[in-house]
Design an enzyme around this catalytic site. Sequence first.
Site, PDB file in Angstrom:
ATOM      1  N   ASP A   1       0.243  -7.800   1.781  1.00 40.91           N
ATOM      2  CA  ASP A   1       0.575  -6.372   1.682  1.00 40.91           C
ATOM      3  C   ASP A   1       2.091  -6.196   1.644  1.00 40.91           C
ATOM      4  O   ASP A   1       2.704  -5.654   2.567  1.00 40.91           O
ATOM      5  CB  ASP A   1      -0.041  -5.635   2.874  1.00 40.91           C
ATOM      6  CG  ASP A   1       0.115  -4.126   2.798  1.00 40.91           C
ATOM      7  OD1 ASP A   1       0.523  -3.626   1.721  1.00 40.91           O
ATOM      8  OD2 ASP A   1      -0.166  -3.453   3.812  1.00 40.91           O
TER       9      ASP A   1
ATOM     10  N   SER B   1       4.415   1.895   8.129  1.00 43.41           N
ATOM     11  CA  SER B   1       4.110   0.791   7.215  1.00 43.41           C
ATOM     12  C   SER B   1       5.356   0.246   6.535  1.00 43.41           C
ATOM     13  O   SER B   1       6.225   0.994   6.107  1.00 43.41           O
ATOM     14  CB  SER B   1       3.143   1.263   6.132  1.00 43.41           C
ATOM     15  OG  SER B   1       1.900   1.578   6.682  1.00 43.41           O
TER      16      SER B   1
ATOM     17  N   HIS C   1       0.819  -1.219   0.000  1.00 42.66           N
ATOM     18  CA  HIS C   1       0.000   0.000   0.000  1.00 42.66           C
ATOM     19  C   HIS C   1       0.851   1.268   0.000  1.00 42.66           C
ATOM     20  O   HIS C   1       0.312   2.378  -0.073  1.00 42.66           O
ATOM     21  CB  HIS C   1      -0.986  -0.001   1.177  1.00 42.66           C
ATOM     22  CG  HIS C   1      -0.379   0.220   2.517  1.00 42.66           C
ATOM     23  ND1 HIS C   1      -0.221  -0.784   3.433  1.00 42.66           N
ATOM     24  CD2 HIS C   1       0.090   1.331   3.110  1.00 42.66           C
ATOM     25  CE1 HIS C   1       0.316  -0.298   4.534  1.00 42.66           C
ATOM     26  NE2 HIS C   1       0.519   0.990   4.356  1.00 42.66           N
TER      27      HIS C   1
END
Length: 280
Positions: A137, A232, A71
């Site tokens: 992810d 992230s 992402h």
Amino acid sequence: YLLLLCLPLTLMGTGAVPPGPSIEIHPRIVGGWECDKHSQPWQALLTFTNGLDGVCGGVLVHPQWVLTAAHCIGDNYKIKLGLHDRFSKDDPFQEFQVSASFPHPSYNMRLLKLLLSDEMNDTYYYEIFPGADFSHDLMMMQLEKPVQLNDAVQVLDLPTQEPQVGSKCHASGWGSMDPYSRNFPRTGKLQCVDLTLMSNNECSRSHIFKITDDMLCAGHIKGRKDTCGGDSGGPLICDGVFQGTTSWGSYPCGKPRMPGVYVKIFSHVDWIREIIATHS
């Protein structure tokens, strides 16, 4: 760190947040401490553009490859390694352009784009969120040239077995330290936080997104410690072994019984090695 409660902003970390349950895509370190300088020599800082400026973490898994979150997709990537204070002009580091990026083919990029689109409204939000699956992810980033390995820059080995529930873990990143911030301010110095690996069954009772066998959940029953916006793609290390990368979690970060969600690296070792072997 993808915030389950504030989806449209999660990648860039700014903008309005829709009402209702939240999901965040960019975790930040909350309730942690400043890491000892260069104690996480595999930690990468990824900057990019995607309408707004984005910041993510990453992990050096090969002298010419960094693993991050899918992402964190965008343009104009730059990766820094050997960095501790991202705002210091005196902090030596190595900086690289990215020559190629490879998101995991099974990651639901279409859903991510919908969540970040201007077309998203409250009605659609509630229709699409429950049970949404953000497995896999991961994204591999090929650097323009190999890094120079030294005390501040090291490759982190991939795991050879799965972690156990109850394992003592720690995560790191330059994400926001304020669990309630909607603007996701980021810290200058690399932060670490200690977490405990929790069962996926317990985790699935807390989150509206699907918790799969390819995910790990880590946090504390009482909350207060978590990754959050800007973290992230950074590493989750359990009992000294690289086991996960930061993916998504709740808003505000660090809520009781709402552990952060991480990609299980053990489930993706073959894919990581295949990308390196095929494209190096």
